[in-house]
Design a protein around this motif. Structure first.
Motif, PDB file in Angstrom:
ATOM      1  N   LEU A 123     -44.335 -15.322   5.469  1.00 42.36           N
ATOM      2  CA  LEU A 123     -45.432 -15.954   6.209  1.00 42.36           C
ATOM      3  C   LEU A 123     -45.706 -15.232   7.525  1.00 42.36           C
ATOM      4  CD1 LEU A 123     -44.693 -19.775   5.753  1.00 42.36           C
ATOM      5  CD2 LEU A 123     -46.266 -18.336   4.467  1.00 42.36           C
ATOM      6  N   MET A 124     -44.671 -14.549   8.047  1.00 37.32           N
ATOM      7  CA  MET A 124     -44.820 -13.886   9.342  1.00 37.32           C
ATOM      8  C   MET A 124     -45.833 -12.747   9.308  1.00 37.32           C
ATOM      9  SD  MET A 124     -43.184 -15.064  11.907  1.00 37.32           S
ATOM     10  CE  MET A 124     -43.953 -16.521  11.302  1.00 37.32           C
ATOM     11  N   SER A 125     -45.919 -12.077   8.156  1.00 34.43           N
ATOM     12  CA  SER A 125     -46.826 -10.926   8.109  1.00 34.43           C
ATOM     13  C   SER A 125     -48.189 -11.317   7.539  1.00 34.43           C
ATOM     14  CB  SER A 125     -46.193  -9.805   7.286  1.00 34.43           C
ATOM     15  OG  SER A 125     -45.757 -10.316   6.049  1.00 34.43           O
ATOM     16  N   ARG A 126     -48.370 -12.605   7.292  1.00 41.00           N
ATOM     17  CA  ARG A 126     -49.681 -13.074   6.823  1.00 41.00           C
ATOM     18  C   ARG A 126     -50.550 -13.463   8.014  1.00 41.00           C
ATOM     19  NH1 ARG A 126     -48.246 -16.485   2.002  1.00 41.00           N
ATOM     20  NH2 ARG A 126     -49.884 -17.903   2.669  1.00 41.00           N
ATOM     21  N   PRO A 127     -51.879 -13.485   7.817  1.00 40.14           N
ATOM     22  CA  PRO A 127     -52.753 -13.949   8.900  1.00 40.14           C
ATOM     23  C   PRO A 127     -52.433 -15.408   9.258  1.00 40.14           C
ATOM     24  CG  PRO A 127     -54.028 -12.826   7.216  1.00 40.14           C
ATOM     25  CD  PRO A 127     -52.641 -12.979   6.664  1.00 40.14           C
ATOM     26  N   ILE A 128     -52.667 -15.760  10.496  1.00 41.54           N
ATOM     27  CA  ILE A 128     -52.301 -17.084  11.010  1.00 41.54           C
ATOM     28  C   ILE A 128     -52.866 -18.191  10.119  1.00 41.54           C
ATOM     29  CG2 ILE A 128     -52.476 -18.687  12.954  1.00 41.54           C
ATOM     30  CD1 ILE A 128     -53.000 -16.221  14.739  1.00 41.54           C
TER      31      ILE A 128
ATOM     32  N   VAL B  49     -55.417 -24.027  13.007  1.00 43.93           N
ATOM     33  CA  VAL B  49     -56.589 -23.192  12.734  1.00 43.93           C
ATOM     34  C   VAL B  49     -56.187 -21.958  11.928  1.00 43.93           C
ATOM     35  CG1 VAL B  49     -58.513 -21.973  13.816  1.00 43.93           C
ATOM     36  CG2 VAL B  49     -57.532 -23.982  14.928  1.00 43.93           C
ATOM     37  N   GLU B  50     -56.970 -21.631  10.933  1.00 51.81           N
ATOM     38  CA  GLU B  50     -56.755 -20.388  10.184  1.00 51.81           C
ATOM     39  C   GLU B  50     -57.469 -19.255  10.911  1.00 51.81           C
ATOM     40  OE1 GLU B  50     -57.694 -20.553   6.058  1.00 51.81           O
ATOM     41  OE2 GLU B  50     -56.707 -22.496   5.756  1.00 51.81           O
ATOM     42  N   ILE B  51     -56.756 -18.183  11.159  1.00 50.82           N
ATOM     43  CA  ILE B  51     -57.389 -17.054  11.840  1.00 50.82           C
ATOM     44  C   ILE B  51     -57.196 -15.792  11.003  1.00 50.82           C
ATOM     45  CG2 ILE B  51     -57.631 -15.778  13.988  1.00 50.82           C
ATOM     46  CD1 ILE B  51     -56.507 -18.098  15.481  1.00 50.82           C
ATOM     47  N   PRO B  52     -58.156 -15.485  10.132  1.00 49.22           N
ATOM     48  CA  PRO B  52     -58.033 -14.292   9.298  1.00 49.22           C
ATOM     49  C   PRO B  52     -57.959 -13.036  10.167  1.00 49.22           C
ATOM     50  CG  PRO B  52     -59.921 -15.647   8.636  1.00 49.22           C
ATOM     51  CD  PRO B  52     -59.414 -16.201   9.919  1.00 49.22           C
ATOM     52  N   GLY B  53     -57.126 -12.107   9.760  1.00 47.06           N
ATOM     53  CA  GLY B  53     -57.090 -10.820  10.456  1.00 47.06           C
ATOM     54  C   GLY B  53     -56.066 -10.720  11.572  1.00 47.06           C
ATOM     55  N   VAL B  54     -55.530 -11.852  12.045  1.00 45.45           N
ATOM     56  CA  VAL B  54     -54.496 -11.785  13.086  1.00 45.45           C
ATOM     57  C   VAL B  54     -53.183 -12.211  12.444  1.00 45.45           C
ATOM     58  CG1 VAL B  54     -53.722 -12.588  15.350  1.00 45.45           C
ATOM     59  CG2 VAL B  54     -56.168 -12.465  14.844  1.00 45.45           C
ATOM     60  N   ASN B  55     -52.217 -11.308  12.401  1.00 45.28           N
ATOM     61  CA  ASN B  55     -51.008 -11.718  11.713  1.00 45.28           C
ATOM     62  C   ASN B  55     -50.127 -12.570  12.614  1.00 45.28           C
ATOM     63  OD1 ASN B  55     -48.447 -10.517  12.379  1.00 45.28           O
ATOM     64  ND2 ASN B  55     -49.060  -8.616  11.393  1.00 45.28           N
ATOM     65  N   ASN B  56     -49.432 -13.483  11.940  1.00 42.11           N
ATOM     66  CA  ASN B  56     -48.606 -14.485  12.600  1.00 42.11           C
ATOM     67  C   ASN B  56     -47.626 -13.904  13.615  1.00 42.11           C
ATOM     68  OD1 ASN B  56     -48.441 -17.271  12.438  1.00 42.11           O
ATOM     69  ND2 ASN B  56     -48.048 -17.199  10.244  1.00 42.11           N
ATOM     70  N   ALA B  57     -46.933 -12.860  13.202  1.00 38.69           N
ATOM     71  CA  ALA B  57     -45.901 -12.289  14.067  1.00 38.69           C
ATOM     72  C   ALA B  57     -46.539 -11.671  15.316  1.00 38.69           C
ATOM     73  CB  ALA B  57     -45.084 -11.250  13.300  1.00 38.69           C
ATOM     74  N   TYR B  58     -47.638 -10.966  15.087  1.00 34.31           N
ATOM     75  CA  TYR B  58     -48.338 -10.330  16.212  1.00 34.31           C
ATOM     76  C   TYR B  58     -48.764 -11.383  17.233  1.00 34.31           C
ATOM     77  CZ  TYR B  58     -51.649  -7.333  18.700  1.00 34.31           C
ATOM     78  OH  TYR B  58     -52.305  -6.617  19.676  1.00 34.31           O
TER      79      TYR B  58
END
Lengths: 251, 447
Positions: A137-142, A88-97
């Motif tokens: 990719l870690m700092s991009r949204p999921i 699932v793409e989740i805009p606004g939530v970054n991967n690392a977080y």
């Protein structure tokens, strides 16, 4: 580890699983194969706790607990991991977080101390290398703007970080080229150990060249119609699913 | 002045207050007294609006009209209580007011910034009224805005910020308007004027906050004048108590090639309404109007915005996002006016609302009034719910339902929070939002 007994499930009024029996012991890798619409993804979804599937009969016992009584997050904390067929793409939530929150939720449940940002980064660095993940990719949204291959690698990367005891891979190979397939298989194989089990759901035999299963089950119309060793996958590759169906009709 | 008979009769009591105050305003300059009389006349004519009024169709302010608000007696607020509403890590001056009255104790004005005058409006009117004359009450049009007219007629104090030409102010100036519980619900009409000189840069944070379950009414007006080539960031944090009434108006007047960005956050108030109006009054002006609001329970938050492209080559960007839970209601009305002279205008408006419950509702309306032919104007509005698929994905990784919901709400807000350039405000805003939401991840910095 996992015992599925006479599991029947439906979506709306449509019964999809019509009585599944399956036992996965600790350390084993089981492949579940079958044609489209046979119920493979439904089985994966029921095990992970997807709300749209309604269990109408049967039981699933995991580590001695009634798995079906647990919420999805409780199952995850107990060590079940579903690698999504469609991450699932989740805009606004970054991967690392996201991954740090998930890891700490799991660690907390296990009674382990939560990791701070430094410890977390140190931990994921090695895993990123394993899955050949770009640090950016870690700092991009999921999953947002990820290619198909990046999404699947991200799933296995999350799995490598969370170190589940039962991994369920739902058609992780679909849409992957051979190089990406090898990377993903490497990630899964790195986790193989006598303490961990896996259910690998796939349509094609190809993935099983790299993740070699202990057992292969063939699902058709909501039932397991054949079980065997890894050679069953090769036989299926050879003869196609039509072979199973014809055999069933004859029986 | 004659008493009007509208709902509750409070129009009459405000006008009585005006008459009483006017007697004591002999010291005020004649120009200001004339503006006040005109404003009182406008308020008398308009009355307190009802839902029959198009601009107030979804926002019933009868509870404000029916409430006999009084002027608050002096109330002491401790530094600790006030500190909760000062954005930390900013380092600039703070001008604080309690129920509309200036509080010397809570203000820090001792280290003036070079090129910047920060003072109370009452003080400035006494010492240097000529500086205010071209601006105070001159930029916003109160003839069809009853509450702005009321503020203009009745304001007693507020803040003045003046930034000289060619001055870059690193720190932000904070204006803090606190409302406390008073024996009887009280009203204040704080007034702010910000004048930023040519080619200067400034940041102003206005916070309106309730201490305790205040049932009072704040009726605020701010005018911001952005000189040619100047850059202004304005942050408005409305954190009133959940039983308070809040009406506000912020007016931006943009000079040639100037840039203003407004970040308007509304979390508090039982009934809260804000009007943000930007006039791009000269060529090449750039304006951002962003907003984020959250309401739960039976609260109502209304945001009206108006961008007036009066001259060519102007750009405007607008994103308003609403989060509504319980039986809360939201209203968004975004007007963009492009006048015949305003060729080459580029205007973009987005409004998105997230409904967290079945009973929450929003009324959203874009209003594009375009009278020039060579322009680019877009607008879009969406209303949605949290994605079940996204919730399941987060939960399938071990994140609990409350945390998953909160994460997705904070993610929804990032279109606004993430665009805040001033890091302490960005962090503070995410914290405030997280604190409004369930779950355990509030301490984890998100943006």
């Amino acid at each position: 580890m996992l015992e599925i007994k006479n599991l029947r499930a439906r979506v709306g009024n449509k019964e999809i699983l019509k009585g599944i029996d399956l036992v996965v012991k600790t350390g084993e890798v089981h492949a579940v194969m079958g044609p489209n619409g046979s119920g493979k993804s439904t089985l994966a979804g029921v095990l992970a706790g997807r709300a749209e599937y309604e269990v109408i009969e049967g039981s699933v016992t995991y580590d001695g607990h009634d798995l079906l009584a647990l919420e999805p997050e409780e199952r995850a904390r107990e060590g079940i991991f579903l690698a999504f067929q469609y991450p699932v793409e989740i805009p606004g939530v970054n991967n690392a977080y996201f991954l740090k929150a998930a890891l700490n939720a799991v660690r907390k449940h296990r009674g382990e101390p939560e990791l701070d940002a430094m410890e977390f980064m140190a931990l994921i660095r090695g895993k990123m290398k394993l899955l050949d993940m770009d640090q950016a990719l870690m700092s991009r949204p999921i999953n947002e703007g990820f290619s198909g291959g990046e999404k699947k690698r991200n799933e296995i990367f999350q799995m490598a970080v969370l170190e589940p005891t039962l991994a369920i891979l739902d058609e992780t190979d679909s849409g992957l080229d051979i190089d990406a397939l090898k990377v993903v298989a490497n990630g899964v194989n790195a986790l193989r150990s006598p303490e961990r089990s896996a259910i690998v759901v796939t349509h094609y035999q190809r993935l099983l060249n790299y993740i070699v299963p202990d057992y292969v089950h063939v699902l058709s119309e909501g039932r397991i119609v054949r079980s065997g060793g890894k050679e069953l996958a090769l036989e299926l590759e050879d003869k196609g699913y039509g072979w199973i169906e014809t055999a069933l009709e004859r029986a | 002045m004659a008493t009007l008979t509208t709902s509750g009769g409070s129009v009459g009591s405000y006008l009585t207050a005006f008459d009483r105050l006017e007697g004591g305003r002999a010291h005020e300059p004649a120009w200001l007294r004339a503006i006040r009389r005109s404003a009182a006349g406008a308020f008398e004519r308009l009355g307190i609006p009802t839902t029959r009024d198009e601009e107030w169709r979804f926002t019933n302010v009868a509870p404000i009209a029916d409430n006999p608000f009084v002027s608050a007696p002096p109330v002491a607020v401790s530094e600790e209580a006030a500190a909760r509403f000062v954005v930390p890590g900013i380092g600039g001056p703070v001008v604080a007011f309690v129920n509309g009255r200036y509080s010397r104790e809570l203000s820090t004005l001792d280290t003036p910034l070079p090129g910047v005058t920060t003072t109370t409006l009452a003080d400035a009117l006494e010492r240097d009224p000529a500086r205010l004359e071209p601006h105070l009450g001159r930029h916003l049009n109160f003839t069809d805005r009853p509450f702005a007219a009321l503020n203009t007629a009745l304001f007693e104090d507020g803040a003045l910020v003046v930034v000289a030409d060619n001055t870059v102010v690193e720190q932000a100036i904070q204006l803090l308007f606190l409302s406390t519980v008073t024996p009887a619900p009280s009203v204040s009409h704080p007034r702010v004027l910000v004048l930023v000189g040519r080619n200067s840069q400034a940041r102003v944070i206005e916070t309106f906050a309730g201490i305790g379950p205040s049932r009072g009414f704040t009726n605020a007006v701010t005018e911001i004048v952005v000189g040619a080539g100047a850059v202004v960031d304005h942050y408005r944090l409305q954190r009133e108590s959940e039983s308070a009434f809040h009406i506000g108006h912020t007016q931006f007047q943009l000079g040639r090639s100037s840039t203003s960005s407004s970040h308007n956050v509304a979390f508090g108030g039982l009934i809260a309404r804000h009007d943000a109006v930007a006039v791009l009054g000269d060529e090449g002006a750039n304006c951002t109007l962003n907003g984020l609001y959250l309401a739960d329970g039976v609260r109502l938050i209304d945001n009206h915005t108006e961008i007036d492209h009066a001259m060519p080559h102007g750009t405007s960007h607008e994103i308003y996002k609403g989060i509504l839970d319980g039986r809360a209601r939201g209203v968004f009305n975004g007007r963009i006016r492009v006048r015949p002279d305003a060729q080459k205008t580029d205007a973009k408006q987005t409004n998105k609302t997230l409904l967290l419950s079945d009973d929450a509702q929003v009324n959203t309306k874009p209003q594009l009034e375009i009278f020039a032919n060579d322009v680019k104007c877009t607008h879009g509005a969406t209303v949605g719910q949290l994605s079940e698929e996204a919730l399941f994905y987060l939960r399938a990784r071990g994140i609990g339902l409350d945390d998953a919901r909160s994460l997705l709400v904070r993610a929804f807000a990032t279109d606004v929070t993430g665009k805040i350039a001033l890091e302490p405000v960005r962090t503070e805003l995410d914290h405030l939002l997280a604190a409004k939401l369930p779950g355990t991840l509030a301490e984890m910095a998100f943006v």
